[in-house]
Motif scaffolding. Structure first.
Motif: not given
Length: 185
Positions: A43-50
């Motif tokens: 999430t820190g790099v704008g990605r999904s936590a999934d």
């Protein structure tokens, strides 16, 4: 050495000596730490936590397959962090994410945090992989565990590159499904 480090190290050493119960406890303690680590990083790099779930499964598999390389004289958490960091970088590269600096000092994050999601059952990864079709298992082992490229794997096993990618994706989903089903029983 922190209490968590001492506990994880003791469980790993017992696991290396063949204590299956200690190994199950070790994996169950790693799951929330790794899940939290990956969710924060992604999430820190704008990605999904999934995406953390795939990385979690890949890391547990790598721990299983590389546990013989752990030196009982060394700390456990930095060894685990090296695996987790490698899996994260490999995932970001393979998904063409922008480069991200993942410092080695982050090993403290694995012992300092915990994601309180439902604990997943722990399993012998070798037996889980054996449940997959041969080509799928080969693709996962080559790319995710041996670090081979998709092109190298495709050539090695006589598959197209897209077939290797699809096999890995479906195989990881199947492994997660096996874990969910097995934990329900």
């Amino acid at each position: 050495m922190t209490n968590q480090e001492a506990e994880l190290k003791a469980l790993m050493i017992a696991s290396q000596r063949g204590d299956a119960a200690a190994y199950r406890v070790l994996l169950s303690k790693l799951v929330p730490r790794l899940r939290g680590y990956y969710k924060r990083r992604l999430t820190g790099v704008g990605r999904s936590a999934d995406e953390a779930e795939d990385l979690l499964q890949e890391t547990l598999l790598a721990v299983h397959l590389k546990r013989h390389t752990y030196d009982p004289e060394a700390l456990f958490t930095p060894w685990l962090q090296a695996i987790a960091r490698y899996k994260l970088i490999d995932h970001l590269r393979s998904t063409r994410a922008s480069r991200m600096d993942v410092p080695i000092e982050d090993h403290l994050e694995l012992s300092a945090t915990d994601d309180h999601a439902a604990a997943e059952g722990t399993h012998d990864m070798t037996s889980l992989l054996a449940r997959l079709p041969l080509k799928t298992r080969q693709a996962i082992e080559a790319v995710k565990l041996e670090g081979k490229s998709v092109a190298e794997t495709a050539e090695r096993y006589g598959m197209s590159e897209s077939n290797v990618k699809v096999s890995i994706h479906r195989g990881l989903k199947a492994l997660a499904s096996f874990l969910r089903k097995d934990s329900d029983t």
